[in-house]
Design an enzyme around this catalytic site. Structure first.
Site, PDB file in Angstrom:
ATOM      1  N   GLY A   1      14.444  -9.011  16.912  1.00  0.00           N
ATOM      2  CA  GLY A   1      15.857  -9.404  16.947  1.00  0.00           C
ATOM      3  C   GLY A   1      16.128 -10.430  18.043  1.00  0.00           C
TER       4      GLY A   1
ATOM      5  N   GLU B   1      21.143  -5.381  13.780  1.00  0.00           N
ATOM      6  CA  GLU B   1      21.037  -3.909  13.746  1.00  0.00           C
ATOM      7  C   GLU B   1      19.625  -3.576  14.212  1.00  0.00           C
ATOM      8  OE1 GLU B   1      23.599  -2.261  13.269  1.00  0.00           O
ATOM      9  OE2 GLU B   1      24.920  -3.237  11.838  1.00  0.00           O
TER      10      GLU B   1
ATOM     11  N   GLY C   1      16.015  -4.535  12.213  1.00  0.00           N
ATOM     12  CA  GLY C   1      14.616  -4.416  12.602  1.00  0.00           C
ATOM     13  C   GLY C   1      14.504  -4.097  14.075  1.00  0.00           C
ATOM     14  N   SER C   2      13.353  -4.414  14.642  1.00  0.00           N
ATOM     15  CA  SER C   2      13.105  -4.035  16.034  1.00  0.00           C
ATOM     16  C   SER C   2      13.859  -4.961  16.990  1.00  0.00           C
ATOM     17  CB  SER C   2      11.605  -4.112  16.308  1.00  0.00           C
ATOM     18  OG  SER C   2      11.164  -5.438  16.123  1.00  0.00           O
TER      19      SER C   2
ATOM     20  N   ALA D   1      12.662  -6.314  19.657  1.00  0.00           N
ATOM     21  CA  ALA D   1      11.827  -7.461  20.066  1.00  0.00           C
ATOM     22  C   ALA D   1      11.992  -8.619  19.082  1.00  0.00           C
ATOM     23  CB  ALA D   1      10.370  -7.033  20.154  1.00  0.00           C
TER      24      ALA D   1
ATOM     25  N   GLU E   1      11.339   3.220  21.843  1.00  0.00           N
ATOM     26  CA  GLU E   1      11.476   3.730  20.474  1.00  0.00           C
ATOM     27  C   GLU E   1      10.079   3.951  19.887  1.00  0.00           C
ATOM     28  OE1 GLU E   1      12.756   1.000  17.359  1.00  0.00           O
ATOM     29  OE2 GLU E   1      14.157   2.543  16.687  1.00  0.00           O
TER      30      GLU E   1
ATOM     31  N   CYS F   1      16.289   4.700  12.698  1.00  0.00           N
ATOM     32  CA  CYS F   1      16.770   4.116  13.948  1.00  0.00           C
ATOM     33  C   CYS F   1      17.764   5.022  14.679  1.00  0.00           C
ATOM     34  CB  CYS F   1      17.430   2.770  13.653  1.00  0.00           C
ATOM     35  SG  CYS F   1      18.700   2.892  12.395  1.00  0.00           S
TER      36      CYS F   1
ATOM     37  N   ILE G   1       0.821  -1.213   0.000  1.00  0.00           N
ATOM     38  CA  ILE G   1       0.000   0.000   0.000  1.00  0.00           C
ATOM     39  C   ILE G   1       0.858   1.268   0.000  1.00  0.00           C
ATOM     40  CG2 ILE G   1      -1.742   1.274   1.345  1.00  0.00           C
ATOM     41  CD1 ILE G   1      -2.804  -1.318   0.095  1.00  0.00           C
TER      42      ILE G   1
END
Ligand code: NAD
Length: 488
Positions: free
Chosen positions: A241, A258, A236-237, A239, A393, A295, A24
Site C-alpha cells: 500500500g 484498505e 492488501g498489505s 508495505a 501482522e 485483516c 494452486i
C-alpha cells in the site's frame, strides 16, 4: 480438466502474450486452473478500454446502472453450483465458508450497490444571502454539492475473499458511473475473471469492467503507474500500500487504502461468564475463520490479569477442539493457508516468538497432513507487547495473549502497534466499553462481538489505511464532490 483463462479486456477474452501460470489449490497442491500473466501493454489496453467506456457509462441513467448490478447479482447466484467449488478450490477456504459467505456476500454487495446507484447524488445546501462585493453583485446565492464519478478505477485486491473484496470495490465504483480495471491477487483470481462475462451478460457496456491478472507485482504496478488511472482502490498489505501511494501521489491519483491489521480484543475485569464465552469464541475466530487470513482478526487478546489464566485455558481448549483438515469435508473448521510461502511465514513468526522467550500454549507444530499448506491453531503466551509476534501482522491462525493490570495499560498495548484497523472490547458494562472505544486508535471497534455491520464505514487508522468504504460510504469513496453555485 482445468480451465485456462484469458484476460478480460473490452468485453472479450484476450490471449495473454506472456502466457499463463497455474493457480494452486492449497489443500491438494494441484492446479485449479491457469490464469493469464498480463504484460504492461495488456494492462494499458485494459485501462484504455475503461477510459473509452467512461463517457457512455458515466452518463447512463442511474436506474439502468442499478438494473445491471441487480442482474449481475442474479447471474452470480445462478452460477453458484460451478463458482462455489471454483472459489473453494482456489482459496482453500472451507466449503462451508465458501458457500455461506464467499459467494453470498458478493451477491449481497451487488444488490446493495444496485440500490446505491439510485441513492441521491445531490446534497442540497441552504441559500446564502451575500452582500455585493468587488467580485459580483449581492443576492441570495444557491448551491448544491453533487457526487460525480472519479473516472477509471483500478481495483487491486488481496487474496482471502477474492470475489467479496473485488465486488466490494467494483459494485460501488460502477454504481457511481466509474469504469473499472480489476487486478485480483495472483493466488486466487479465477472467480474474479468469471465476473467479466457475468457483468457483460448483465448488460454492462464493453470496456466498463476489465480484469487483468499476473503471477507477480508487474500487472498491479503497471496499473498504478498508468496515467489514465484516476483512483487506485487497494486492499492488501501495508508495505505494498505504501509503495502504491508513493507512485499514485506523483500524479495526484486518488487512493483508497484498505491495509493490514493487528486487532486487539480487550477483555475487561468485569467480564462475566456470558461475556467471556463471547470473547473466547470471538478470539477463536482467528483460528476458525479462514485460518486467520483475515485483516480484522483479533490476533492479540489483552486480558485483565484477574481473568488471564482462565481465558488462556478456555482459548487453549477451544483451539484444541477444532478439526483441521480437508476444507471440502463438512466437519473441517480449519483449512489450509493459501500457499507454502504463507505457511512458512506463519511458522517463522512462531519460531521467532519461541526464540524470544514466549511460550506456545498450544499449536506451533506443522500438522501431519499431506498434501496441503496447513498450520495449526496456535496460542502464544508469556510474550512481551514489543515482540515481533505481538507487533506484526501474521495473517494466519496465531493468537498472542497478553495480560494487563488497568485500562490505561490495555489502551497503551492496544494502540502500541503501527496498525489501527479493528479492535474489540469485551465487558459486562457496554457503557464502559463505549467509553474505552474513544481511546482506541482504530477505525472499527466491536463491543462483545466480532460480527460486522455492512453499513458502517470500513477502514483503518494509522498504517491500516486511508479512506472508508462500506454501505453508502462506499459510494462516497468512488465519487468526487462538485459544488454548483447559482444566483436565485
Ligand atoms: P499483498 O499486499 O501482497 O497483495 C495485494 C495485491 O497487491 C495483489 O493483487 C498483488 O498482486 C498486488 N501487488 C503487489 N505488489 C504490487 C505493486 N508493487 N503494485 C501494485 N500492486 C501490487 O497482500 P496479500 O498477501 O494478497 O493479502 C494480505 C494482506 O491484505 C494483509 O496485509 C491483509 O491485512 C490485507 N487485507 C486487508 C483488508 C482490509 O480491508 N483492510 C482485507 C483483506 C486483506
Amino acid at each position: 480438466m482445468t480451465k485456462t483463462y484469458g484476460l478480460w479486456i473490452d468485453g472479450s477474452w484476450r490471449i495473454p502474450a506472456r502466457g499463463h501460470y497455474p493457480v494452486i489449490n492449497p489443500a491438494t497442491e494441484q492446479p485449479v486452473g491457469h490464469a493469464p500473466d498480463a504484460a504492461p501493454a495488456e494492462v494499458a489496453a485494459a485501462v484504455e478500454a475503461a477510459r473509452t467506456a467512461l463517457p457512455l457509462w458515466s452518463r447512463t441513467d442511474p436506474r439502468e446502472r442499478a438494473a445491471v448490478l441487480d442482474r449481475a447479482a442474479a447471474l452470480l447466484t445462478g452460477r453458484a453450483p460451478e463458482l462455489v467449488p471454483l472459489l473453494q478450490a482456489e482459496t482453500g477456504a472451507t466449503l462451508r465458508l465458501t458457500s455461506r459467505m464467499q459467494l453470498p456476500t458478493a451477491v449481497d454487495r451487488f444488490r446493495r450497490y444496485a440500490r446505491g446507484a439510485v441513492e441521491p447524488a445531490t446534497v442540497p445546501l441552504a441559500p446564502h444571502p451575500v452582500g455585493a462585493t468587488p467580485l459580483a453583485p449581492g443576492g441570495l446565492i444557491g448551491a448544491a454539492a453533487v457526487r460525480r464519478p472519479i473516472g477509471v478505477v483500478a481495483c487491486i485486491t488481496s487474496y482471502n475473499f477474492p470475489l467479496v473484496n473485488l465486488v466490494g470495490k467494483a459494485a460501488p465504483a460502477l454504481a457511481m458511473g466509474n469504469t473499472v480495471v480489476a487486478k485480483p491477487a495472483p493466488q486466487d483470481p479465477l472467480a474474479c475473471l468469471e465476473l467479466g462475462p457475468i457483468l457483460k451478460e448483465a448488460g454492462l457496456p464493453d470496456g466498463a469492467f476489465n480484469v487483468v491478472t499476473g503471477s507477480g507485482p508487474d500487472a498491479g504496478a503497471a496499473l498504478v503507474a498508468h496515467p489514465d488511472t484516476d483512483l487506485v482502490s487497494f486492499t492488501g498489505s501495508t508495505a505494498v500500500g505504501k509503495r502504491i501511494a508513493e507512485t499514485a501521489g506523483r500524479s495526484m491519483k486518488r487512493t483508497l487504502m484498505e491495509l493490514g491489521g493487528k486487532g486487539a480484543a480487550i477483555v475487561l475485569r468485569d467480564a462475566d461468564d456470558t461475556v467471556l464465552r463471547s470473547a473466547v469464541a470471538g478470539v477463536g475466530s482467528v483460528w476458525s475463520f479462514h485460518s486467520g487470513q483475515i485483516c480484522t482478526a483479533p490476533t492479540r487478546v489483552l486480558v485483565h490479569r484477574s481473568l488471564y489464566e482462565r481465558v488462556v485455558t478456555d482459548l487453549r481448549d477451544y483451539a484444541e477442539s477444532l478439526t483441521i483438515g480437508d476444507p471440502v469435508d463438512n466437519s473441517t473448521i480449519v483449512g489450509p493457508l493459501i500457499s507454502a510461502a504463507q505457511r512458512d511465514r506463519v511458522e517463522g513468526h512462531v519460531a521467532g516468538a519461541r526464540e524470544q522467550g514466549a511460550r506456545i500454549a498450544t499449536g506451533g507444530h506443522r500438522p501431519d497432513l499431506k498434501p496441503g499448506f496447513y498450520a495449526p491453531p496456535t496460542l502464544i503466551t508469556d510474550a512481551d507487547p514489543a515482540m515481533t509476534v505481538a507487533q506484526e501482522e501474521i495473517f494466519g491462525p496465531v493468537v498472542v495473549a497478553l495480560p494487563f493490570d488497568d485500562e490505561d495499560e490495555a489502551v497503551r498495548i492496544a494502540n502500541g502497534t503501527p496498525y489501527g484497523l479493528y479492535d474489540y472490547v469485551f465487558s459486562a458494562d457496554t457503557g464502559r466499553a463505549w467509553a474505552l472505544a474513544a481511546r482506541l486508535r482504530s477505525g472499527n471497534v466491536g463491543i462483545n462481538t466480532v460480527q460486522r455491520h455492512p453499513e458502517t464505514p470500513f477502514g483503518g487508522f494509522k498504517d491500516s489505511g486511508v479512506g472508508r468504504d462500506g454501505g453508502s460510504f462506499g459510494l462516497h469513496a468512488y465519487s468526487e464532490l462538485q459544488s454548483v453555485v447559482w444566483t436565485s
